[in-house]
Design an enzyme around this catalytic site. Structure first.
Site, PDB file in Angstrom:
ATOM      1  CG  ASP A   1      -7.194   8.029  -3.744  1.00 14.85           C
ATOM      2  OD1 ASP A   1      -6.119   7.550  -4.125  1.00 14.85           O
ATOM      3  OD2 ASP A   1      -8.105   7.345  -3.233  1.00 14.85           O
TER       4      ASP A   1
ATOM      5  CE  LYS B   1     -10.846  25.462  15.115  1.00 13.98           C
ATOM      6  NZ  LYS B   1     -11.160  25.417  16.538  1.00 13.98           N
TER       7      LYS B   1
ATOM      8  CG  PHE C   1      -1.556  -4.483   0.438  1.00  6.68           C
ATOM      9  CD1 PHE C   1      -0.219  -4.743   0.208  1.00  6.68           C
ATOM     10  CD2 PHE C   1      -2.245  -5.260   1.357  1.00  6.68           C
ATOM     11  CE1 PHE C   1       0.428  -5.765   0.886  1.00  6.68           C
ATOM     12  CE2 PHE C   1      -1.611  -6.282   2.034  1.00  6.68           C
ATOM     13  CZ  PHE C   1      -0.274  -6.541   1.800  1.00  6.68           C
TER      14      PHE C   1
ATOM     15  N   PRO D   1      -0.296  12.429  -6.065  1.00  4.34           N
ATOM     16  CG  PRO D   1       1.921  12.527  -5.392  1.00  4.34           C
ATOM     17  CD  PRO D   1       0.605  13.208  -5.216  1.00  4.34           C
ATOM     18  CG  ASP D   2      -1.047   5.547  -7.787  1.00  5.01           C
ATOM     19  OD1 ASP D   2      -0.118   4.827  -7.351  1.00  5.01           O
ATOM     20  OD2 ASP D   2      -2.224   5.170  -7.827  1.00  5.01           O
ATOM     21  CB  ILE D   3       3.366   6.511  -3.841  1.00  8.65           C
ATOM     22  CG1 ILE D   3       2.988   7.846  -3.185  1.00  8.65           C
ATOM     23  CG2 ILE D   3       4.789   6.096  -3.486  1.00  8.65           C
ATOM     24  CD1 ILE D   3       2.865   7.796  -1.665  1.00  8.65           C
TER      25      ILE D   3
ATOM     26  CE  LYS E   1      -8.041   0.242  -6.676  1.00 10.07           C
ATOM     27  NZ  LYS E   1      -8.428   0.311  -5.287  1.00 10.07           N
TER      28      LYS E   1
ATOM     29  CE  LYS F   1      -2.848   2.017  -8.290  1.00 11.63           C
ATOM     30  NZ  LYS F   1      -2.864   2.749  -7.056  1.00 11.63           N
TER      31      LYS F   1
ATOM     32  CG  ASN G   1      -7.356   7.029   2.458  1.00 16.01           C
ATOM     33  OD1 ASN G   1      -7.936   8.067   2.217  1.00 16.01           O
ATOM     34  ND2 ASN G   1      -6.965   6.184   1.531  1.00 16.01           N
TER      35      ASN G   1
HETATM   36  O1  C5P Z   1      -5.821   3.526  -3.390  1.00 18.07           O
HETATM   37  P1  C5P Z   1      -5.699   2.302  -4.265  1.00 18.07           P
HETATM   38  O2  C5P Z   1      -6.755   1.301  -4.034  1.00 18.07           O
HETATM   39  O3  C5P Z   1      -5.475   2.642  -5.721  1.00 18.07           O
HETATM   40  O4  C5P Z   1      -4.358   1.588  -3.755  1.00 18.07           O
HETATM   41  C1  C5P Z   1      -3.776   0.502  -4.454  1.00 18.07           C
HETATM   42  C2  C5P Z   1      -2.287   0.493  -4.213  1.00 18.07           C
HETATM   43  O5  C5P Z   1      -1.693   1.699  -4.680  1.00 18.07           O
HETATM   44  C3  C5P Z   1      -1.858   0.365  -2.765  1.00 18.07           C
HETATM   45  O6  C5P Z   1      -0.723  -0.471  -2.743  1.00 18.07           O
HETATM   46  C4  C5P Z   1      -1.495   1.784  -2.352  1.00 18.07           C
HETATM   47  O7  C5P Z   1      -0.479   1.787  -1.367  1.00 18.07           O
HETATM   48  C5  C5P Z   1      -0.990   2.374  -3.657  1.00 18.07           C
HETATM   49  N1  C5P Z   1      -1.284   3.813  -3.801  1.00 18.07           N
HETATM   50  C6  C5P Z   1      -0.233   4.716  -3.871  1.00 18.07           C
HETATM   51  N2  C5P Z   1      -0.493   6.060  -4.048  1.00 18.07           N
HETATM   52  C7  C5P Z   1      -1.753   6.500  -4.124  1.00 18.07           C
HETATM   53  C8  C5P Z   1      -2.831   5.590  -4.047  1.00 18.07           C
HETATM   54  C9  C5P Z   1      -2.552   4.262  -3.869  1.00 18.07           C
HETATM   55  O8  C5P Z   1       0.920   4.312  -3.791  1.00 18.07           O
HETATM   56  N3  C5P Z   1      -1.966   7.791  -4.286  1.00 18.07           N
END
Ligand code: C5P
Length: 403
Positions: free
Chosen positions: A278, A288, A322, A304-306, A336, A340, A209
């Site tokens: 993502d 390669k 953020f 995973p969404d951390i 969001k 979250k 990203n």
């Molecule tokens: O990518 P997104 O717009 O959903 O990000 C929103 C928040 O979620 C940010 O704080 C980002 O650091 C967190 N996030 C995360 N893991 C992901 C995608 C986003 O912790 N895979």
């Protein structure tokens, strides 16, 4: 009152030096122990005796002065202070600071400091606008200096524009909020993620990203200034890390998740600034992949969404997210925040913010929507830390704190 606080006031050459004398009086009245260091040019505008009388402390002007009380003054003076305020900071002095020059007592002790630096620029409006000055000020901001002002208005030279030093009362107010801010997160453990993640496809290629890490590093710097013990988990960036307690370097989202989960039990506040990719390749090719004329399909799986993983824990810390959006900022941010389960989500326009030194932020919390008008990322970060502190203080204690 800010009793038991020590401030080193650096005065450089400018008409505004007379306002610095009034600021020295106000700060001393606030209970702050003010020591003044003047450059040679400053002494042409106001005499050292004025500062000595107003602060009750000796005034230092010379690197080569033989003074038994201040052996190694260039180091000792900055070791016994919590903040150096340069007011007025001339264009010349700012240029020297930005480039790390040390050719007199004040520049030398600024370079040898281990405390925060605040500067109040004062100069002709054309000098302020000059790209060289702007570059120098931006460099100082990136190095963590707090820049206050300048203001717009009529100047001593008769011209009108940006470059007037802030008034003495505004200088005193800025110092007061610095000392207040310094204690906001005393004893609190703050975990911050920053920068991008990189998901390898093969031995040399990957998905990432766009993220410079500037905002996350600025938040880490501001949290440190606020007295927190800060752990920064960072993806790859080109930035010098801020002075945090612990820095963990990671590459992929999974590595970032593992690092975050290791730190969470010791965390009071988690600020997730990282731009986490993502998706990642379902399979990483160890060699390669050879280029052909054919279409190449890469199988991607969701990362995973951390942040969501943390907010879903049984006893999560106070979490802040953020979001960088390219369209429908408010609607996407609100969705969001809800998904979250965040007390605070900070949104910005991706096109304006990514890689830039400045940003415009919109904060979404239970009280509604607040805008932080465009400013340097470090200044936005300081405002955010104050806002986070206000929300955190009202929140219920987590199990970490009860233990
Ligand atoms: O990518 P997104 O717009 O959903 O990000 C929103 C928040 O979620 C940010 O704080 C980002 O650091 C967190 N996030 C995360 N893991 C992901 C995608 C986003 O912790 N895979």
């Amino acid at each position: 009152m800010a009793e038991n606080k020590r401030l080193l006031l650096g005065v450089t050459g400018g008409v505004a030096a007379y306002k610095a004398a009034e600021a020295a009086r106000l700060l001393t009245q606030q209970g702050i122990d003010v020591t003044t260091v003047m450059t040679e040019s400053a002494c042409h505008f106001v005499g050292p005796a004025t500062f000595q009388s107003l602060t009750g402390n000796p005034v230092y002007t010379d690197l080569w002065e033989t003074n038994a009380m201040q052996n190694m003054a260039h180091i000792n003076l900055s070791r016994t202070t919590e903040l150096i305020l340069i007011a007025p900071a001339s264009a010349d002095f700012i240029a020297k600071l930005a480039n790390g020059l040390a050719d007199d007592l004040l520049t030398t002790l600024c370079l040898a400091r281990n405390c925060s630096l605040m500067i109040a620029p004062a100069m002709n409006q054309q000098m302020w606008k000059n790209p060289a000055t702007q570059r120098n000020v931006s460099m100082l901001r990136q190095d963590g200096a707090i820049v206050i002002g300048p203001a717009d208005g009529l100047q001593a030279c008769g011209e009108t524009g940006m470059g007037r030093m802030l008034e003495a009362s505004e200088l005193a107010e800025a110092v007061h909020s610095f000392f207040h801010m310094e204690k906001l997160f005393d004893g609190k453990r703050v975990l911050i993620t920053a920068g991008p993640t990189f998901e390898a496809i093969d031995a040399v290629r990957g998905i990432t990203n766009k993220s410079s890490g500037k905002m996350g590093y600025a938040v880490a710097q501001a949290a440190t200034e606020a007295g927190a013990s800060v752990t920064l988990i960072s993806g790859a960036t080109c930035l010098a890390p801020p002075p945090v307690d612990k820095l963990v370097s990671v590459t992929s989202a999974n590595e970032m998740l593992q690092a975050v989960l290791t730190e969470i039990p010791q965390t009071d506040i988690f600020i997730s600034v990282a731009a986490v990719a993502d998706y990642r390749a379902a399979k990483i090719n160890p060699q390669k992949i050879k280029k052909t004329d054919q279409h190449l399909t890469i199988d991607l799986v969701a990362n995973p969404d951390i942040l969501l993983t943390v907010t879903d824990l049984p006893n999560p810390p106070f979490c802040v997210g953020f979001a960088a959006e390219t369209e429908n900022l408010e609607q996407n941010a609100q969705t969001k925040r809800k998904k979250k389960n965040l007390p605070l989500l900070i949104a910005n326009q991706a096109q304006d913010a990514i890689g830039a030194d400045e940003s415009e932020l919109t904060l979404f919390d239970d009280a509604g929507k607040h805008s932080l008008t465009k400013a340097a990322k470090i200044e936005q970060a300081r405002r955010l830390i104050q806002h986070i502190h206000a929300l955190y203080s009202q929140s219920k204690p987590t199990s970490h704190e009860k233990n």
